[in-house]
Design a protein around this motif. Structure first.
Motif, PDB file in Angstrom:
ATOM      1  N   UNK A  53       0.820  -1.220   0.000  1.00  0.00           N
ATOM      2  CA  UNK A  53       0.000   0.000   0.000  1.00  0.00           C
ATOM      3  C   UNK A  53       0.849   1.263   0.000  1.00  0.00           C
ATOM      4  N   UNK A  54       2.092   1.144  -0.416  1.00  0.00           N
ATOM      5  CA  UNK A  54       2.919   2.350  -0.571  1.00  0.00           C
ATOM      6  C   UNK A  54       3.727   2.736   0.653  1.00  0.00           C
ATOM      7  N   UNK A  55       3.819   1.864   1.632  1.00  0.00           N
ATOM      8  CA  UNK A  55       4.578   2.180   2.848  1.00  0.00           C
ATOM      9  C   UNK A  55       6.052   2.431   2.572  1.00  0.00           C
ATOM     10  N   UNK A  56       6.660   1.606   1.725  1.00  0.00           N
ATOM     11  CA  UNK A  56       8.085   1.795   1.420  1.00  0.00           C
ATOM     12  C   UNK A  56       8.303   3.134   0.730  1.00  0.00           C
ATOM     13  N   UNK A  57       7.378   3.489  -0.185  1.00  0.00           N
ATOM     14  CA  UNK A  57       7.497   4.780  -0.875  1.00  0.00           C
ATOM     15  C   UNK A  57       7.355   5.932   0.117  1.00  0.00           C
ATOM     16  N   UNK A  58       6.467   5.758   1.101  1.00  0.00           N
ATOM     17  CA  UNK A  58       6.295   6.800   2.118  1.00  0.00           C
ATOM     18  C   UNK A  58       7.575   6.947   2.950  1.00  0.00           C
ATOM     19  N   UNK A  59       8.213   5.817   3.269  1.00  0.00           N
ATOM     20  CA  UNK A  59       9.470   5.867   4.031  1.00  0.00           C
ATOM     21  C   UNK A  59      10.524   6.663   3.260  1.00  0.00           C
ATOM     22  N   UNK A  60      10.570   6.450   1.942  1.00  0.00           N
ATOM     23  CA  UNK A  60      11.542   7.178   1.115  1.00  0.00           C
ATOM     24  C   UNK A  60      11.175   8.665   1.075  1.00  0.00           C
ATOM     25  N   UNK A  61       9.882   8.928   0.852  1.00  0.00           N
ATOM     26  CA  UNK A  61       9.412  10.329   0.796  1.00  0.00           C
ATOM     27  C   UNK A  61       9.773  11.092   2.075  1.00  0.00           C
ATOM     28  N   UNK A  62       9.623  10.430   3.231  1.00  0.00           N
ATOM     29  CA  UNK A  62       9.859  11.112   4.511  1.00  0.00           C
ATOM     30  C   UNK A  62      11.289  10.953   4.998  1.00  0.00           C
ATOM     31  N   UNK A  63      12.109  10.265   4.189  1.00  0.00           N
ATOM     32  CA  UNK A  63      13.498  10.004   4.587  1.00  0.00           C
ATOM     33  C   UNK A  63      13.566   9.344   5.971  1.00  0.00           C
ATOM     34  N   UNK A  64      12.725   8.337   6.150  1.00  0.00           N
ATOM     35  CA  UNK A  64      12.732   7.582   7.403  1.00  0.00           C
ATOM     36  C   UNK A  64      14.082   6.879   7.564  1.00  0.00           C
ATOM     37  N   UNK A  65      14.414   6.542   8.797  1.00  0.00           N
ATOM     38  CA  UNK A  65      15.676   5.802   9.014  1.00  0.00           C
ATOM     39  C   UNK A  65      15.514   4.383   8.473  1.00  0.00           C
TER      40      UNK A  65
END
Ligand code: NIG
Ligand code: FE
Length: 424
Positions: free
Chosen positions: A263-275
């Motif tokens: 559901x796009x979680x990995x893309x969200x992590x990239x967008x937010x520059x998550x650790x």
């Protein structure tokens, strides 16, 4: 009680000393493993001072004055850095395990009020002191299995009182001088919508953002904020709102991403520059591509896929081969991965994710340290780093994942202190 004074030690004659490094020689940065045959490690003032072949280190003048540990036929490695655990909970869920074996899915169990909600009910009626005692015992088991640093999430309270109760347990564990494991705290209030908010999910997201996160940050109860981003739990928009709020309050970001559905979680992590983005069982090639062009650590949790009996392991090979940063962790929790044993995770990584034993060791040590932003002083045996080591009773590191389901740890050293040593 552990002696926290400065420690010196000369570890020598190890069949192999292994340590990971971030290699930048290939087309993209990758975790590599350095193997030193007949190796030695010199620890001075609780830090790694030197490592190399035993015959070279023996001539170091500092060696003459320090206690010695002979590691013949053993592998000396950095302690595991387990960057994803749900350490603090009450109860077990073996009935649900049996239902799953009979064909009921994890999502169906959750929809009928079981799963995370079942553990939440148990945590809410358990006192802080009882939760602490159970978590302490688990920390000792982690240490026994070679883990010297671990992350601990909240997420089984789902209301301010109970989430803070869990985070206070984590704080008390961190401050306990009898418990020499390093613990990193993560707020996961967004683990599930609590029963009392089932008809008002916006209300719970608002409670997290307006009350819980500000208090977590103000009282320094956590370093990271995580969200279970999943179609049936927190959707992409809710996850973004919670994580942006957390970031505004100075928390670093993690996500449970694309575990049960994409559901796009990995893309969200990239967008937010998550650790880190954790799980990733359902990611697609475009997500691999996005992760590989980011600094987000792809944290793989094959123990959860194994225990769920699903067989759809995360695409580790694609991630590694495209240059993504990869970590391995247990995901220790009562629902999907009730194991503290990182050695078993290595076995799953090799046999199911097709990682080499060298890649698996690197991902379980330096990879985990990167996923916790601790790679400056943990996760490898580089001189200057904290002397956190696991010593395995095998003469070749590949035997650790090869003999699966066992505990090969013979000794653990934390900040230069020998915690236990099964020679004696
Ligand atoms: O990482 N995915 C969400 N959280 C856990 C499961 C927690 C539970 O079932 O209690 C996980 O798999
Ligand atoms: Fe998890």
């Amino acid at each position: 009680m552990a002696d926290r004074s400065a420690q010196n030690l000369f570890i020598h004659n190890a069949a192999q000393v292994i340590t990971p490094a971030l290699s930048t020689s290939g087309p993209s940065p990758a975790l590599a493993l350095r193997v030193i045959e007949d190796g030695a490690v010199l620890i001075i003032d609780s830090k790694i001072a030197a490592l190399g072949p035993t015959r070279d280190l023996k001539s170091d003048p500092r060696v003459q004055h320090v206690p010695q540990l002979n590691c013949t036929d053993c592998v000396v490695a950095p302690g595991f850095v387990d960057s994803h655990t749900h350490l603090v909970f009450a109860g077990t869920r073996q009935l649900e395990y049996e239902k799953r074996i009979q064909g009921t899915s994890y999502e169906e169990i959750a929809a009928s009020g079981g799963g995370i909600q079942e553990t939440v009910r148990q945590v809410r009626r358990t006192s802080e002191d009882s939760l602490l005692e159970a978590a302490k015992q688990r920390c000792r088991e982690f240490l026994d299995h070679g883990t010297t640093t671990l992350e601990a999430k909240s997420g089984y309270g789902l209301d301010p009182d109970n989430e803070f109760k869990i985070l206070r347990v984590v704080r008390r564990l961190r401050e306990d001088s009898t418990l020499p494991v390093e613990i990193v705290s993560t707020f996961l209030g967004a683990h599930e919508i609590p029963e009392e908010f089932q008809k008002d999910r916006r209300g719970y997201v608002n409670l997290i953002c307006s009350q819980m996160i500000p208090k977590v940050a103000q009282e320094n109860l956590a370093e990271f904020c995580d969200v279970f981003c999943e179609r049936t739990v927190f959707n992409l928009g809710e996850s973004r709102q919670i994580l942006l709020t957390a970031r505004q309050h100075g928390l670093k970001l993690k996500l449970h991403a694309d575990q049960l559905t994409r559901n796009g979680g990995a893309q969200l992590a990239v967008e937010l520059n998550a650790i880190s983005a954790d799980h990733l069982e359902c990611i697609e090639d475009r997500d691999v591509e996005a992760l590989s062009h980011s600094n987000v650590v792809a944290t793989l949790l094959p123990g959860a896929t194994f225990h769920l009996g699903k067989g759809n392991y995360a695409p580790a090979r694609k991630l590694i081969d495209s240059g993504a940063r990869v970590a391995l962790a247990t995901d220790f929790n009562p629902g999907t991965s009730p194991t503290v044993n990182m050695q078993m995770v290595l076995s799953l990584a090799c046999s199911q994710l097709h990682m080499s034993p060298a890649e698996a060791f690197a991902a379980a040590t330096l990879g985990g340290a990167m996923a916790l932003n601790r790679h400056g002083d943990r996760g490898s045996l580089d001189p200057g780093k904290a002397a956190d080591l696991a010593i395995f009773d095998v003469p070749d590191y590949r035997l650790v994942p090869y003999h699966f389901g066992m505990n090969h740890v013979r000794a653990v050293i934390k900040d230069g202190q020998v915690l236990f040593d099964h020679w004696n």
